[in-house]
Design a protein around this motif. Sequence first.
Motif, mmCIF file in Angstrom:
data_model
loop_
_atom_site.group_PDB
_atom_site.id
_atom_site.type_symbol
_atom_site.label_atom_id
_atom_site.label_comp_id
_atom_site.label_asym_id
_atom_site.label_seq_id
_atom_site.Cartn_x
_atom_site.Cartn_y
_atom_site.Cartn_z
ATOM 1 N N ASN A 124 48.049 40.335 38.264
ATOM 2 C CA ASN A 124 48.307 40.270 39.711
ATOM 3 C C ASN A 124 47.607 41.415 40.443
ATOM 4 O OD1 ASN A 124 49.897 38.018 39.339
ATOM 5 N ND2 ASN A 124 51.838 39.116 39.425
ATOM 6 N N LYS A 125 47.618 42.572 39.822
ATOM 7 C CA LYS A 125 46.958 43.731 40.418
ATOM 8 C C LYS A 125 45.445 43.552 40.463
ATOM 9 C CE LYS A 125 46.397 48.739 39.727
ATOM 10 N NZ LYS A 125 46.709 49.892 38.837
ATOM 11 N N ALA A 126 44.912 42.761 39.523
ATOM 12 C CA ALA A 126 43.457 42.623 39.390
ATOM 13 C C ALA A 126 42.864 41.573 40.311
ATOM 14 C CB ALA A 126 43.104 42.288 37.944
ATOM 15 N N LEU A 127 43.656 40.614 40.792
ATOM 16 C CA LEU A 127 43.119 39.462 41.508
ATOM 17 C C LEU A 127 43.142 39.667 43.016
ATOM 18 C CD1 LEU A 127 44.736 36.479 39.558
ATOM 19 C CD2 LEU A 127 42.460 37.476 39.237
ATOM 20 N N PHE A 128 42.012 39.342 43.661
ATOM 21 C CA PHE A 128 41.869 39.390 45.119
ATOM 22 C C PHE A 128 41.185 38.095 45.562
ATOM 23 C CE2 PHE A 128 42.347 43.666 43.735
ATOM 24 C CZ PHE A 128 42.976 44.361 44.765
ATOM 25 N N ALA A 129 41.390 37.749 46.814
ATOM 26 C CA ALA A 129 40.771 36.533 47.349
ATOM 27 C C ALA A 129 40.222 36.775 48.739
ATOM 28 C CB ALA A 129 41.790 35.390 47.382
ATOM 29 N N VAL A 130 39.133 36.085 49.034
ATOM 30 C CA VAL A 130 38.574 36.035 50.389
ATOM 31 C C VAL A 130 38.484 34.556 50.746
ATOM 32 C CG1 VAL A 130 36.622 36.594 51.867
ATOM 33 C CG2 VAL A 130 37.231 38.136 49.988
ATOM 34 N N THR A 131 39.216 34.134 51.777
ATOM 35 C CA THR A 131 39.312 32.711 52.051
ATOM 36 C C THR A 131 39.830 32.438 53.457
ATOM 37 O OG1 THR A 131 40.286 30.624 51.242
ATOM 38 C CG2 THR A 131 41.676 32.595 51.140
ATOM 39 N N ALA A 132 39.555 31.226 53.940
ATOM 40 C CA ALA A 132 40.183 30.748 55.169
ATOM 41 C C ALA A 132 41.458 29.978 54.856
ATOM 42 C CB ALA A 132 39.216 29.842 55.941
ATOM 43 N N ALA A 148 31.093 39.507 28.220
ATOM 44 C CA ALA A 148 30.652 40.331 27.090
ATOM 45 C C ALA A 148 30.508 41.793 27.491
ATOM 46 C CB ALA A 148 29.317 39.802 26.553
ATOM 47 N N ARG A 149 30.396 42.067 28.795
ATOM 48 C CA ARG A 149 30.185 43.439 29.264
ATOM 49 C C ARG A 149 31.419 44.042 29.928
ATOM 50 N NH1 ARG A 149 25.585 44.047 33.236
ATOM 51 N NH2 ARG A 149 25.899 46.237 32.685
ATOM 52 N N ALA A 150 32.196 43.218 30.619
ATOM 53 C CA ALA A 150 33.298 43.748 31.427
ATOM 54 C C ALA A 150 34.446 44.255 30.557
ATOM 55 C CB ALA A 150 33.797 42.664 32.374
ATOM 56 N N LEU A 151 35.133 45.279 31.056
ATOM 57 C CA LEU A 151 36.290 45.855 30.377
ATOM 58 C C LEU A 151 37.545 45.307 31.050
ATOM 59 C CD1 LEU A 151 35.015 49.548 30.148
ATOM 60 C CD2 LEU A 151 34.767 47.704 28.459
ATOM 61 N N PRO A 152 38.300 44.448 30.374
ATOM 62 C CA PRO A 152 39.361 43.688 31.047
ATOM 63 C C PRO A 152 40.427 44.543 31.717
ATOM 64 C CG PRO A 152 39.502 43.459 28.653
ATOM 65 C CD PRO A 152 38.191 44.090 28.942
ATOM 66 N N HIS A 153 40.814 45.653 31.111
ATOM 67 C CA HIS A 153 41.923 46.431 31.667
ATOM 68 C C HIS A 153 41.509 47.278 32.867
ATOM 69 C CE1 HIS A 153 44.963 45.378 28.642
ATOM 70 N NE2 HIS A 153 43.943 45.336 27.797
ATOM 71 N N SER A 154 40.210 47.363 33.127
ATOM 72 C CA SER A 154 39.754 48.096 34.315
ATOM 73 C C SER A 154 38.847 47.224 35.183
ATOM 74 C CB SER A 154 39.027 49.379 33.904
ATOM 75 O OG SER A 154 37.991 49.108 32.973
ATOM 76 N N THR A 155 39.060 45.912 35.093
ATOM 77 C CA THR A 155 38.282 44.947 35.869
ATOM 78 C C THR A 155 39.097 44.457 37.058
ATOM 79 O OG1 THR A 155 36.860 44.160 34.074
ATOM 80 C CG2 THR A 155 37.349 42.586 35.821
ATOM 81 N N ARG A 156 38.431 44.269 38.189
ATOM 82 C CA ARG A 156 39.038 43.611 39.342
ATOM 83 C C ARG A 156 38.227 42.348 39.634
ATOM 84 N NH1 ARG A 156 41.975 46.759 37.776
ATOM 85 N NH2 ARG A 156 43.057 48.477 38.853
ATOM 86 N N VAL A 157 38.910 41.341 40.149
ATOM 87 C CA VAL A 157 38.310 40.024 40.360
ATOM 88 C C VAL A 157 38.455 39.644 41.823
ATOM 89 C CG1 VAL A 157 38.313 37.603 39.652
ATOM 90 C CG2 VAL A 157 38.965 39.391 38.004
ATOM 91 N N VAL A 158 37.342 39.293 42.462
ATOM 92 C CA VAL A 158 37.355 38.856 43.859
ATOM 93 C C VAL A 158 36.932 37.391 43.890
ATOM 94 C CG1 VAL A 158 36.487 39.249 46.186
ATOM 95 C CG2 VAL A 158 36.753 41.194 44.614
ATOM 96 N N ILE A 159 37.850 36.513 44.271
ATOM 97 C CA ILE A 159 37.602 35.069 44.317
ATOM 98 C C ILE A 159 37.293 34.702 45.762
ATOM 99 C CG2 ILE A 159 38.540 32.786 43.795
ATOM 100 C CD1 ILE A 159 40.633 34.307 41.997
ATOM 101 N N VAL A 160 36.100 34.170 45.988
ATOM 102 C CA VAL A 160 35.627 33.914 47.347
ATOM 103 C C VAL A 160 35.367 32.424 47.533
ATOM 104 C CG1 VAL A 160 33.927 34.503 49.105
ATOM 105 C CG2 VAL A 160 34.557 36.193 47.360
ATOM 106 N N SER A 161 36.150 31.810 48.392
ATOM 107 C CA SER A 161 35.971 30.397 48.709
ATOM 108 C C SER A 161 36.613 30.133 50.058
ATOM 109 C CB SER A 161 36.614 29.497 47.641
ATOM 110 O OG SER A 161 36.589 28.149 48.040
#
Length: 508
Positions: A212-220, A169-182
Motif C-alpha cells: 500500500n505504501k508503494a503504490l501511487f496512481a495518476v488518473t481522472a 531483474a533490476r529493481a529492489l522490491p522493498h525500496s521500489t515505488r510504483v506509479v500507475i498512470v491511466s
Amino acid sequence: MSSNTVSDKPNAINKLSGNMPNGAHTAVDVVLDTAYQGIDQNGWSQLFETARKAKLSEFISDMFAGKHINQSENRPALHSALRNLSKSPVLLDGKDVMPDITDVWRRIEALCNKWVGVTDVIHIGIGGSDFGPRLSIEALAHVPDIDSRGMRMHFLANIDTAELARILARALPHSTRVVIVSKSFTTLETTMNAKAIVAWLKASGCTKSQINKALFAVTANVTGAKEFGIEEDHIFPFWDWVGGRYSVWSAVGLPIALQYGFKTFEEFLAGAHAMDLHFKNAPLESNLPVIMALALLYQQEKHDIKAYAAIPYADALDWFPKWLQQLDMESNGKSVGKDGKPAKHSSPVVFGSAGSNAQHSYFQLFHQGPEIIPIDFIAVRKPMSDRPEAEAHHRILLSNCLAQAQALAHGKVDSNPNNVYPGKRPSSLLLLPELNAFYLGALLALYENRTAALGALWNINSFDQPGVEYGKVLAKPIEKALASGSDHVAADDSVDAITAARINFLNS
C-alpha cells in the motif's frame, strides 16, 4: 510550491542581437529559421492570409479561454493551464481550474521531499501516459551535473512481458515505488502490468502495508484507482479536459519531479508556459508555432507531401520523434473535418531519430529519393557534456546539421546520374540555446501549439482520437479465442476468416 519563483524567461545565454539569419524568428530564445523552406515573401503573405481566413487567431484565443474546441467530446483543451505558473485564473465553464492544479503542484513537491531511501520507481503507463515522461527523463539525464536523487526510473508500457522482466531483474522490491498512470484507469496494458507488479511485490515478501505504501496512481478516475487498492492520498488527479498526449504537464509528469527534483519540474513547466504566452500573444507573422504550421501546409499544397521528419542533432532528444509521432498522428490523423466533410489535408507520417546517426540510415532517401520529405532540423548551441572534447565534437555535430540542410536545399549537378542530387528539398532549423528543463518544456509546447494550429488550418479536431478504439474492441473476442486453445475457431461477425485461420495456427 517552491518559494523560488521561476520566471517566464530564463537567463539568456545566447547572443541573438544583430546576428539573426535573414528570415529567422525567435521566441523564448528559441530560433526558427525557415530560409530553406523555399517560400518567398509573396508566398508567406498568402499563407498568413490563409491563416486569417481560417480564423486561426480566434481559435488560439478560444483554446486559451477554455471554450469547448474539442467539439466531438464537448470539452475544452486546457493543457496549457497545467503549466500556467502565473496562476492567473483559467475559467472552465465559469470555474477557475487553477486552485486544483496548484494543489497538485503542492502535493507533488511534498512527495518529492519525503521520498527517502527509494532506489527504484516503476512508472506504468502507455501512449500519452508514457511518451512525455519517458522523453523528459531521457533528455534531462544528459544535462551536466543534474542530480538524479539516487533513484532509477523504469518505464513499463508494453504488454510484452520482456519489458516487465527486464525491469524486475533490476529493481529492489522493498525500496521500489510504483506509479500507475491511466486517465481512465481501465487501459488494459496498464492494469495488467500493474497487477503483475503487485504480484511481484507479494512474491518478494512485501507485506500488505508495504505494498500500500508503494503504490501511487495518476488518473481522472479516482474511484477506479481506489477500487484497485490505492490509498486516496496516493492518488494524483488529472482531468478529462487534458488529452493523454498533452498530459506530461500534469501529475503524469511526476517522474520528472521525483527523479530530478520539483524545482526542475517547475522549470520544465515554465519553459512551456513561456512558449504558450508567445503562441497566445504574438502576431501571426512572428508566431513560431503558426509559422511552422504554415510551412508544412505550404509543402502539402505545393508538393503533396505525405511524410516529414524531425531530426534532433542531440542524442538527448532521440525519444523526441517518438513523442512527436503520437502528438501529430493521433491528433491530426483524420480524414473527416469538424464539419463532417472529407478533410483536404491531415497529418503526414512523422518519423526521425537523432542526427548524425540518421545520416547513416535514411538520409539517402532524403537526398536522392523521388519523394520530397520536409525536415525539421533541431540543434542545440551548447554541448551536452562537460567532457574535454565536448566543444570539438559539438562543432562537428553542428556542422553536419548545417551541411545536410544546405545539401538538401541546393543539390548537386553531375555528369554521372548516380551522383546527382536534385535539391529543393525543404527544411527548417530550430535552434535551442541549450538543453535543460526550461528549453525542453519550451520545445514540447512549441510543437503542441503547432499541432493545434495545423488542426485549425485543416479544420480538424486535434483533441479526440476515435480511430484508436476500434482495434481494441476487436482484440477482445480474438483474445478470448486464443485463450480457448481451440484450433477450430470459425469466422463470425467479430473474427474474419483470415484472422480465424491465424488464431487456429497459433493455437495448434
